[in-house]
Each structure stands twice: as structure tokens, then as C-alpha cells.
Design a protein around this motif. Structure first.
Motif, short mmCIF file in Angstrom:
data_model
loop_
_atom_site.label_atom_id
_atom_site.label_comp_id
_atom_site.label_asym_id
_atom_site.label_seq_id
_atom_site.Cartn_x
_atom_site.Cartn_y
_atom_site.Cartn_z
N VAL A 73 31.05 19.49 38.41
CA VAL A 73 31.91 19.31 39.59
C VAL A 73 31.10 19.14 40.87
O VAL A 73 31.29 18.16 41.62
CB VAL A 73 32.92 20.47 39.71
CG1 VAL A 73 33.65 20.39 41.05
CG2 VAL A 73 33.92 20.41 38.57
N PRO A 74 30.15 20.04 41.19
CA PRO A 74 29.38 19.82 42.42
C PRO A 74 28.52 18.56 42.37
O PRO A 74 28.34 17.88 43.39
CB PRO A 74 28.52 21.08 42.55
CG PRO A 74 28.51 21.71 41.21
CD PRO A 74 29.81 21.34 40.56
N PHE A 75 27.99 18.22 41.19
CA PHE A 75 27.19 17.01 41.07
C PHE A 75 28.04 15.77 41.37
O PHE A 75 27.61 14.86 42.09
CB PHE A 75 26.59 16.92 39.66
CG PHE A 75 25.52 15.88 39.49
CD1 PHE A 75 24.82 15.38 40.58
CD2 PHE A 75 25.20 15.40 38.23
CE1 PHE A 75 23.82 14.42 40.42
CE2 PHE A 75 24.21 14.44 38.06
CZ PHE A 75 23.53 13.95 39.16
N TRP A 76 29.25 15.75 40.85
CA TRP A 76 30.16 14.64 41.12
C TRP A 76 30.51 14.58 42.61
O TRP A 76 30.51 13.51 43.22
CB TRP A 76 31.42 14.78 40.27
CG TRP A 76 32.50 13.80 40.65
CD1 TRP A 76 33.63 14.03 41.38
CD2 TRP A 76 32.53 12.40 40.30
NE1 TRP A 76 34.35 12.88 41.52
CE2 TRP A 76 33.71 11.86 40.88
CE3 TRP A 76 31.67 11.57 39.58
CZ2 TRP A 76 34.06 10.52 40.73
CZ3 TRP A 76 32.02 10.23 39.45
CH2 TRP A 76 33.20 9.71 40.03
N GLU A 77 30.80 15.73 43.22
CA GLU A 77 31.20 15.76 44.62
C GLU A 77 30.06 15.32 45.55
O GLU A 77 30.28 14.57 46.52
CB GLU A 77 31.70 17.16 44.99
CG GLU A 77 33.01 17.53 44.31
CD GLU A 77 33.45 18.96 44.58
OE1 GLU A 77 34.61 19.28 44.29
OE2 GLU A 77 32.62 19.76 45.10
N VAL A 78 28.85 15.78 45.25
CA VAL A 78 27.69 15.35 46.05
C VAL A 78 27.46 13.85 45.89
O VAL A 78 27.18 13.14 46.87
CB VAL A 78 26.43 16.14 45.63
CG1 VAL A 78 25.17 15.52 46.23
CG2 VAL A 78 26.54 17.60 46.06
N SER A 79 27.60 13.35 44.67
CA SER A 79 27.40 11.92 44.41
C SER A 79 28.42 11.09 45.17
O SER A 79 28.08 10.05 45.75
CB SER A 79 27.51 11.65 42.90
OG SER A 79 26.53 12.36 42.18
N GLN A 80 29.68 11.54 45.16
CA GLN A 80 30.72 10.83 45.89
C GLN A 80 30.42 10.80 47.39
O GLN A 80 30.64 9.78 48.06
CB GLN A 80 32.08 11.50 45.65
CG GLN A 80 32.63 11.31 44.25
CD GLN A 80 33.04 9.87 43.98
OE1 GLN A 80 32.31 9.12 43.35
NE2 GLN A 80 34.20 9.49 44.47
#
Length: 267
Positions: A73-80
Motif C-alpha cells: 500500500v505505501p509503495f503504491w501510494e508513493v509511486s502514484q
């Protein structure tokens, strides 16, 4: 801090097969606490390295298909937030992964270090930092390209000639920086760690040494150990003839070389 603590221990956690258990104990943090693009890029760097280690901790035969929520979840949010894909990219592996030992010192090999690393020791560190120097050498050439285009439009032959000379100088400086790979990187160690981000004419020599030759040695070792269980440090077979994007290494590099030659301006 929980992300950075794990990231700084990645080589030991991966080689001891303890990374996945450490990640499972990691709190799920919100990237909304991060301030500015610099912290976001650092988070992407750290989470991409942790993700790569988590997936490949047990080698090619032991990969996982699903990431735990507290990592995904945090990896996806940072990537976005950055507009980057949630993978370990060149932007993480090299462009965001260096620092000066002496903040006021030069941007040279002796004054550089990586921020995060993987198993591979000085060879992996050397590969990353030599690639940083190749990127640095490219900067004057990148700046010269729009000047050359502008001079072409304006019919300014003198400015065009000067810009092309700067571009040629940058290409030669990139070649010289890339040659330092031989001084800092052990092909057998490097081959077992990561795919090479390379293309171009002189790069064929580098790929031959660091992929093709190392792959043949890995095959020979596997043949010797056949029937004796998994080989320690076994190199992924998928790297033996494939490039970073899945293309056949030499077909791709030779096509780049030939296309470049076709576009050369003859003196």
C-alpha cells in the motif's frame, strides 16, 4: 525509520532469509507524512529495494506473487505521488541512490557512496556508482542537443558545429566513465545480483563480460552441482540471454549500434 532500518540491513536480511519475517513485523505507515519530492523519492528508493528483496529472498525458485499490505500500500501510494511505476527502476537503482561522503567534495568515485544496496558488496556498489558517473558525463551532451537543433533551424553552422563537438565530447566522456566498470565490478558477483541497464556499441563488450561470460560460468557450476541440491548463489537462468526489458541482449544492442551508425555524420 522502520523502512530505513530494514533497508540498511537488506544484504544481511536477504542472505540470512530473514527479510520477509522482518517486513511482516513492519508497521503500515502513511506516505502522507512525507514532505516534498526529495523524501518521496527516498521512500520510493527504499520501498522498491525492500520489495525486490522480499520477492527474490529465496532465489528464482522461491519467489512470491503477493506482497503484504504494509509494504504494497505505501509503495503504491508513493509511486502514484511521483508518477513512477511501483517497481525498482533505474530512477531508484542509480539516479536517486548516491550521496557524497564529503558534502562539499567533488562528484567523483572516491567521494561517492550508495544509499541503499543489496547483496553483492563492493561490486554492486561499484556498478551503481560507475553508472552515476556515466549519467554525469552525459549532462553536457544533453544540454548540447537543443542548441544543435536550434542552430540547425537558424542555419547557424558555427553554433551547430560547436554543439556537435560538445555532444561528441560527452559521448567520449561517457565511454571513459563506463570503462571504469572493469576496475570496480567483479562479473561473477555482479551477474548473480542484478540485470544490467545498458545499451549501445561499447556496451556490447560490457554485456559480454558481465552477462554472457558470467552466464556460461554459472551454467558450468550448475552442471557440476547437478544432483547435489540448489547451488548457493545460483544465478537466475532468465538473465543468461535477456536484457532488462526481456529483449535478447545481443540482438537489441546490435540493433542500437547499427541504427546509431546509420545516423552518423561523416566528416
Amino acid at each position: 525509520s522502520p523502512w530505513m532500518d530494514i533497508a540498511h540491513e537488506l544484504p544481511q536480511l536477504i542472505t540470512s532469509h530473514q527479510l520477509r519475517s522482518r517486513v511482516h513485523q513492519m508497521p503500515q505507515l502513511s506516505p502522507q507524512q512525507l514532505r516534498g519530492r526529495e523524501e518521496l523519492h527516498l521512500a520510493h528508493l527504499v520501498l522498491s529495494f525492500i520489495t525486490m528483496g522480499y520477492v527474490w529472498q529465496d532465489g528464482e525458485e522461491g519467489t512470491v506473487q503477493v506482497l503484504p499490505r504494509n509494504l504494497a500500500v505505501p509503495f503504491w501510494e508513493v509511486s502514484q505521488a511521483l508518477g513512477l511505476p511501483p517497481i525498482l527502476s533505474h530512477a531508484d537503482f542509480v539516479l536517486a541512490n548516491w550521496r557524497r561522503k564529503d558534502p562539499d567534495g567533488p562528484l567523483e568515485m572516491e567521494n561517492l557512496d550508495t544509499i541503499i544496496t543489496l547483496p553483492g558488496g563492493d561490486s554492486l556498489r561499484g556498478f551503481i556508482l560507475v553508472t552515476v558517473l556515466v549519467e554525469k558525463a552525459a549532462v553536457p551532451g544533453i544540454k548540447a542537443i537543443p542548441r544543435a537543433l536550434g542552430a540547425t533551424v537558424q542555419g547557424d553552422e558555427e553554433s551547430l558545429h560547436r554543439a556537435l563537438e560538445e555532444l561528441a565530447g560527452a559521448i567520449e566522456a561517457m565511454r571513459e566513465a563506463l570503462r571504469r566498470m572493469h576496475d570496480y565490478v567483479d562479473p561473477e558477483v555482479f551477474y548473480s545480483v542484478v540485470r544490467i541497464f545498458l545499451s549501445g556499441s561499447y556496451h556490447i563488450t560490457i554485456v559480454t563480460k558481465y552477462i554472457a561470460v558470467a552466464a556460461s560460468k554459472a551454467k558450468a557450476r550448475r552442471a557440476e552441482l547437478n544432483g547435489a541440491g540448489p547451488a548457493v548463489g545460483k544465478a537466475p537462468s532468465a538473465l543468461e540471454d535477456k536484457g532488462t526489458g526481456g529483449s535478447h541482449i545481443f540482438s537489441f544492442l546490435k540493433s542500437i549500434r547499427d541504427t546509431t551508425r546509420e545516423g552518423m555524420i561523416r566528416a
